[in-house]
Design a protein around this motif. Structure first.
Motif, PDB file in Angstrom:
ATOM      1  N   UNK A 321      28.178  31.945  31.119  1.00  0.00           N
ATOM      2  CA  UNK A 321      28.044  30.966  32.188  1.00  0.00           C
ATOM      3  C   UNK A 321      28.317  31.656  33.521  1.00  0.00           C
ATOM      4  N   UNK A 322      27.658  31.232  34.562  1.00  0.00           N
ATOM      5  CA  UNK A 322      27.878  31.824  35.887  1.00  0.00           C
ATOM      6  C   UNK A 322      29.097  31.177  36.537  1.00  0.00           C
ATOM      7  N   UNK A 383      34.256  30.017  41.468  1.00  0.00           N
ATOM      8  CA  UNK A 383      34.862  31.237  41.996  1.00  0.00           C
ATOM      9  C   UNK A 383      36.225  31.422  41.340  1.00  0.00           C
ATOM     10  N   UNK A 384      36.785  32.626  41.471  1.00  0.00           N
ATOM     11  CA  UNK A 384      38.129  32.865  40.943  1.00  0.00           C
ATOM     12  C   UNK A 384      39.139  31.983  41.669  1.00  0.00           C
ATOM     13  N   UNK A 385      38.929  31.805  42.972  1.00  0.00           N
ATOM     14  CA  UNK A 385      39.841  30.967  43.757  1.00  0.00           C
ATOM     15  C   UNK A 385      39.874  29.536  43.200  1.00  0.00           C
ATOM     16  N   UNK A 411      45.288  36.111  42.176  1.00  0.00           N
ATOM     17  CA  UNK A 411      45.479  36.089  43.633  1.00  0.00           C
ATOM     18  C   UNK A 411      45.041  37.414  44.215  1.00  0.00           C
ATOM     19  N   UNK A 412      43.997  37.374  45.059  1.00  0.00           N
ATOM     20  CA  UNK A 412      43.460  38.593  45.650  1.00  0.00           C
ATOM     21  C   UNK A 412      43.383  38.422  47.163  1.00  0.00           C
ATOM     22  N   UNK A 413      43.488  39.554  47.867  1.00  0.00           N
ATOM     23  CA  UNK A 413      43.260  39.527  49.323  1.00  0.00           C
ATOM     24  C   UNK A 413      41.796  39.226  49.601  1.00  0.00           C
ATOM     25  N   UNK A 414      41.554  38.444  50.647  1.00  0.00           N
ATOM     26  CA  UNK A 414      40.182  38.077  51.017  1.00  0.00           C
ATOM     27  C   UNK A 414      39.432  37.416  49.867  1.00  0.00           C
ATOM     28  N   UNK A 415      40.172  36.641  49.064  1.00  0.00           N
ATOM     29  CA  UNK A 415      39.580  36.010  47.893  1.00  0.00           C
ATOM     30  C   UNK A 415      38.616  34.894  48.308  1.00  0.00           C
ATOM     31  N   UNK A 416      37.452  34.889  47.674  1.00  0.00           N
ATOM     32  CA  UNK A 416      36.452  33.853  47.961  1.00  0.00           C
ATOM     33  C   UNK A 416      36.587  32.709  46.977  1.00  0.00           C
TER      34      UNK A 416
END
Length: 416
Positions: A321-322, A383-385, A411-416
């Motif tokens: 799945x996308x 999205x991961x966020x 949790x990532x920097x500049x996470x979309x």
């Protein structure tokens, strides 16, 4: 169809749930299982020997056995089941050494030119100590045996290295697993997990994932069996995929066939991604945990079809799945060392799928903690966020005494 799944954690619950999602009419059996697997199938008991499992499979006409936990593999269960004419997914004993014997595994990597950090092998404590007198660089000190996935200590200076060697080789914290050790060059980067299915001829990789192995946030503290996972791995770029296939996947396949290590089952690549290259740190000869819990909700295909296709040497494509997923592991405070069980879990009935029981049982009307890792809660989103938010919103519904979880999974920097 009757399927026996060996293991008792969140991975086995996830495998069972996915199989039932694809085909609700099958009968699932688990050994030893947990409170969650007991709801979707039948837990057959807690004290079966390998031969008793064979007799159970014969008596109950089990069509297929899936090995979840490495404990069974290192006891040679696949060889024994096959000798009795039983169909089983997993590596034979020699192939299982790719996971269970790190020296065997690293020697295999070196022989076939697989991209892996430089390493030295020691069976003598004094010689290992002397190794650091000549020069020092950051290293990973690993027990030869896997020690439940916890036998790796990072050392960034000589004092840390000496302390790690004493812990492993003198104090025997990891038992006989530490009789021999590997001192490996420390590669700094981002971890990645690639699970693949092996049909004796092809290695078909799954979607990438990122496991969070350390107990504390920002990847600090002791190694655990895994405190969370996201999929797909945001660091697995196209160029890294190409590097992985050329310098790790393809030479691994060549080695497996050349060394007669072919089997029907899963092969897990534990990777480290640097700025422009990927290295293989370890193999597992099974599906990862908690990677299974993050990946299976994203699988578009019939999981049983993929498993069964491995017996026919045919390359079967896997569709996804996308979407993205984020799995958060809820544990008992004190894990991976000392912790208390028997705590009442509140809020389980309010959870939405997907979630998996890792170490809990039902006593009368109450759910009770029974292990270090208790629950796996998964969020799925575009999205991961979004997936991360859904997972942590669900986490807030659960309460039990000494509950612990990492707050930085996904949790990532500049996470979309």
């Amino acid at each position: 169809m009757k399927i026996l799944i060996l293991g008792g954690g969140g991975r086995e619950h996830a495998i069972g749930k996915k199989l039932l999602e694809d085909c609700s009419s099958m009968n699932l059996y688990f050994y030893p299982g947990n409170g969650g697997t007991g709801i979707i199938g039948k837990n057959i008991g807690n004290h079966y020997s390998t031969l008793e499992l064979v007799f159970f499979a014969k008596k109950n006409a089990i069509d297929l056995t899936i090995v979840g936990s490495e404990i069974f593999l290192l006891e040679g269960i696949v060889d024994i089941f096959k000798n009795f004419g039983l169909k089983i997914i997993g590596p034979h004993y020699l192939a299982a050494k790719l996971e269970g014997d790190r020296i065997f595994s690293k020697s295999f990597m070196k022989k076939y030119g697989i991209s892996t950090p430089k390493f030295e092998i020691f069976s003598c404590y004094k010689k290992a100590i002397n190794f650091f007198k000549k020069k020092f660089f950051s290293v990973a000190i690993k027990t030869n045996g896997i020690a439940g996935g916890k036998g790796v200590i990072l050392a960034h200076n000589k004092n840390e290295a000496k302390k790690a060697l004493k812990t492993i080789m003198i104090e025997k914290k990891f038992g006989k697993s530490g009789d021999k050790i590997i001192i490996e060059e420390f590669i700094e980067g981002k971890e990645a997990s690639i699970i693949s299915i092996f049909n004796g001829k092809h290695l078909i990789p799954f979607l990438s994932a990122q496991d969070y192995k350390k107990i504390e946030e920002n990847e600090k503290g002791m190694n655990t069996g895994g405190m969370g996972c996201v999929a797909p791995n945001p660091y697995m770029t196209n160029s890294i995929w190409m590097d992985f296939k050329k310098n790790i996947l393809e030479p691994t396949l060549e080695g497996l066939i050349s060394e007669k290590l072919t089997f029907f089952g899963f092969l897990y690549f534990g990777l480290m991604i640097t700025s422009n290259k990927v290295y293989l740190l370890e193999y597992n000869t099974r599906i990862g945990d908690p990677e299974a819990q993050a990946l299976l909700p994203l699988m578009k295909c019939n999981f049983l079809d993929i498993i069964q296709s491995s017996f026919y040497n045919k390359k079967k494509y896997i569709f996804w799945k996308k979407l993205c997923s984020c799995c958060v592991v809820l544990s008992s405070k004190g894990y991976p060392e000392k912790y208390e069980s028997g705590k009442i879990i509140m809020g389980l009935n309010s959870l939405q799928e997907p979630f998996y029981i890792a170490g809990a049982k039902k006593e009368k009307k109450n759910w009770i903690t029974s292990s270090g890792r208790v629950l796996n809660i998964v969020g799925v989103g575009k999205t991961i966020k979004e997936a991360r938010k859904k997972a942590y919103d669900q986490v807030q519904k659960i309460h039990f005494e000494n509950l612990y979880f990492r707050k930085d999974i996904g949790l990532y920097n500049n996470m979309k």
